[in-house]
Every structure is written in C-alpha cells, then in structure tokens.
Design a protein around this motif. Structure first.
Motif, short mmCIF file in Angstrom:
data_model
loop_
_atom_site.label_atom_id
_atom_site.label_comp_id
_atom_site.label_asym_id
_atom_site.label_seq_id
_atom_site.Cartn_x
_atom_site.Cartn_y
_atom_site.Cartn_z
N SER A 192 0.83 -1.19 0.00
CA SER A 192 0.00 0.00 0.00
C SER A 192 0.88 1.25 0.00
O SER A 192 1.79 1.37 0.81
CB SER A 192 -0.91 0.02 1.23
N PRO A 193 0.59 2.21 -0.89
CA PRO A 193 1.36 3.45 -0.86
C PRO A 193 1.04 4.30 0.37
O PRO A 193 1.77 5.23 0.70
CB PRO A 193 0.94 4.17 -2.15
N ASN A 194 -0.04 3.97 1.08
CA ASN A 194 -0.46 4.70 2.28
C ASN A 194 0.07 4.07 3.56
O ASN A 194 -0.26 4.53 4.65
CB ASN A 194 -1.98 4.76 2.35
N SER A 195 0.87 3.04 3.44
CA SER A 195 1.39 2.33 4.59
C SER A 195 2.41 3.18 5.35
O SER A 195 3.07 4.05 4.77
CB SER A 195 2.03 1.02 4.15
N ASP A 196 2.55 2.90 6.63
CA ASP A 196 3.56 3.57 7.44
C ASP A 196 4.98 3.15 7.04
O ASP A 196 5.94 3.86 7.32
CB ASP A 196 3.34 3.28 8.92
N HIS A 197 5.10 1.98 6.41
CA HIS A 197 6.40 1.44 6.04
C HIS A 197 6.45 1.18 4.55
O HIS A 197 5.63 0.44 4.02
CB HIS A 197 6.68 0.13 6.79
N ASP A 198 7.42 1.74 3.86
CA ASP A 198 7.62 1.50 2.43
C ASP A 198 8.56 0.30 2.30
O ASP A 198 9.77 0.43 2.45
CB ASP A 198 8.21 2.73 1.76
N THR A 199 7.99 -0.86 2.04
CA THR A 199 8.77 -2.09 2.05
C THR A 199 8.99 -2.69 0.67
O THR A 199 9.55 -3.78 0.56
CB THR A 199 8.09 -3.14 2.94
N LEU A 200 8.55 -2.00 -0.39
CA LEU A 200 8.69 -2.56 -1.73
C LEU A 200 10.16 -2.80 -2.10
O LEU A 200 10.49 -3.80 -2.72
CB LEU A 200 8.01 -1.66 -2.76
N GLY A 201 11.05 -1.92 -1.67
CA GLY A 201 12.48 -2.11 -1.92
C GLY A 201 13.00 -3.40 -1.31
O GLY A 201 13.79 -4.12 -1.93
N ALA A 202 12.55 -3.71 -0.11
CA ALA A 202 12.97 -4.96 0.56
C ALA A 202 12.43 -6.18 -0.18
O ALA A 202 13.11 -7.20 -0.28
CB ALA A 202 12.50 -4.97 2.01
N ILE A 203 11.23 -6.06 -0.71
CA ILE A 203 10.65 -7.16 -1.49
C ILE A 203 11.49 -7.40 -2.74
O ILE A 203 11.82 -8.54 -3.08
CB ILE A 203 9.18 -6.85 -1.84
N TYR A 204 11.87 -6.33 -3.44
CA TYR A 204 12.73 -6.46 -4.62
C TYR A 204 14.09 -7.05 -4.26
O TYR A 204 14.62 -7.89 -4.99
CB TYR A 204 12.93 -5.11 -5.30
N GLU A 205 14.66 -6.62 -3.14
CA GLU A 205 15.96 -7.15 -2.73
C GLU A 205 15.92 -8.63 -2.43
O GLU A 205 16.93 -9.33 -2.57
CB GLU A 205 16.48 -6.37 -1.52
N ARG A 206 14.76 -9.13 -2.02
CA ARG A 206 14.60 -10.57 -1.77
C ARG A 206 14.40 -11.34 -3.07
O ARG A 206 14.31 -12.57 -3.06
CB ARG A 206 13.42 -10.81 -0.83
N GLY A 207 14.30 -10.62 -4.19
CA GLY A 207 14.13 -11.28 -5.48
C GLY A 207 12.69 -11.54 -5.86
O GLY A 207 12.42 -12.33 -6.78
N PHE A 208 11.77 -10.88 -5.20
CA PHE A 208 10.35 -11.07 -5.48
C PHE A 208 9.80 -9.97 -6.37
O PHE A 208 10.39 -8.89 -6.49
CB PHE A 208 9.54 -11.10 -4.17
N ILE A 209 8.66 -10.23 -6.96
CA ILE A 209 7.95 -9.27 -7.80
C ILE A 209 7.00 -8.49 -6.91
O ILE A 209 6.35 -9.06 -6.03
CB ILE A 209 7.16 -10.00 -8.90
N GLY A 210 6.86 -7.18 -7.15
CA GLY A 210 5.95 -6.41 -6.33
C GLY A 210 5.51 -5.12 -7.00
O GLY A 210 6.07 -4.71 -8.02
N THR A 211 4.51 -4.49 -6.40
CA THR A 211 3.98 -3.23 -6.90
C THR A 211 3.31 -2.46 -5.77
O THR A 211 2.95 -3.05 -4.75
CB THR A 211 2.98 -3.47 -8.05
N TYR A 212 3.13 -1.17 -5.98
CA TYR A 212 2.32 -0.36 -5.07
C TYR A 212 0.88 -0.39 -5.58
O TYR A 212 0.65 -0.38 -6.78
CB TYR A 212 2.78 1.11 -5.08
N HIS A 213 -0.06 -0.39 -4.65
CA HIS A 213 -1.46 -0.27 -5.06
C HIS A 213 -2.32 0.19 -3.89
O HIS A 213 -2.18 -0.31 -2.77
CB HIS A 213 -2.01 -1.58 -5.61
N ASP A 214 -3.23 1.11 -4.17
CA ASP A 214 -4.23 1.58 -3.22
C ASP A 214 -5.50 0.79 -3.49
O ASP A 214 -6.10 0.91 -4.57
CB ASP A 214 -4.47 3.07 -3.42
N TRP A 215 -5.93 -0.04 -2.54
CA TRP A 215 -7.07 -0.92 -2.76
C TRP A 215 -8.41 -0.20 -2.79
O TRP A 215 -9.44 -0.82 -2.98
CB TRP A 215 -7.08 -2.06 -1.73
N CYS A 216 -8.42 1.11 -2.63
CA CYS A 216 -9.65 1.88 -2.84
C CYS A 216 -9.90 2.08 -4.33
O CYS A 216 -10.93 2.62 -4.72
CB CYS A 216 -9.56 3.23 -2.13
N GLU A 217 -8.97 1.67 -5.17
CA GLU A 217 -9.07 1.77 -6.62
C GLU A 217 -8.98 0.38 -7.23
O GLU A 217 -8.55 -0.57 -6.59
CB GLU A 217 -7.95 2.65 -7.15
#
Length: 118
Positions: free
Chosen positions: A39-64
C-alpha cells in the motif's frame, strides 16, 4: 499450507498486503508466481525490501481497481488489508475487486486483527 497446493491449478498468487514478502517466501518450494502488493499509504515502504529478496511487487491503493490485464489469480492472501482501509473506503468494494481478480474456483485467505468494520 501444503493442502492448498496439492492441486496443480494454483499458479498465480497475490499477496494484497505483502509487507516484507513473507507469504511469497513461504511459497518458494511451490511452483507458483506471487504478486506482492504494498500500500502506498502504509507507514512502512517495504517494496524495496521485497525487490531485494528477489520477489515481484507493486504499489497499489485498494480503494481503486487493480490493473490485471492478461492475469487473474488462483489464490489471494488478504492479511491485514481491511484494517488498513476500513476508514478510507468501502470494504465491500475491496471484496468485489477481489472477486473480479480471482479466477473461477479461486480461493482467498483472510487474516485480520479485528473485525470492527462490519
């Protein structure tokens, strides 16, 4: 969780609130593709850590709506999603969006700390 993957029809998995990609890490021994959503509204921006682990990821606001062009999901993991969005948008619309991206015969796993929004 091995009971979920005895079927060969589970290939695409979505983690709606991936945090550090722990759900994807738990599925490494299975032949599945996991989309980790942060979530881009999260208190923690963890997408970089997900990429560093070799996983696929994206930001998304579930209100859309989620862009799923050419891909639907066999399994959705919704851990803590409703607690994040309960004061921001209609939870029913998130459930409808989940239904839209799930394939027929698909499954969802819900995990929440409290259910005060119902």
């Amino acid at each position: 969780m091995s009971f979920l993957f005895n079927k060969e029809n589970i290939k695409n998995v979505m983690d709606m609130n991936a945090y550090l990609g722990g759900f994807a890490a738990a599925l490494l021994k299975y032949p599945v593709w996991v989309m980790n959503v942060v979530s881009p509204n999260s208190d923690h921006d963890t997408l970089g850590a997900i990429y560093e682990r070799g996983f696929i990821g994206t930001y998304h606001d579930w209100c859309e709506a989620f862009s799923t062009y050419s891909r639907t999901y066999d399994l959705i993991h919704a851990g803590g999603v409703f607690n994040i969005y309960q004061d921001r948008c209609n939870i029913t619309l998130i459930l409808l969006e989940m239904d839209r991206v799930l394939r027929p015969e698909g499954s969802a796993i819900f995990r929440e700390n409290q259910w005060s929004f119902f």
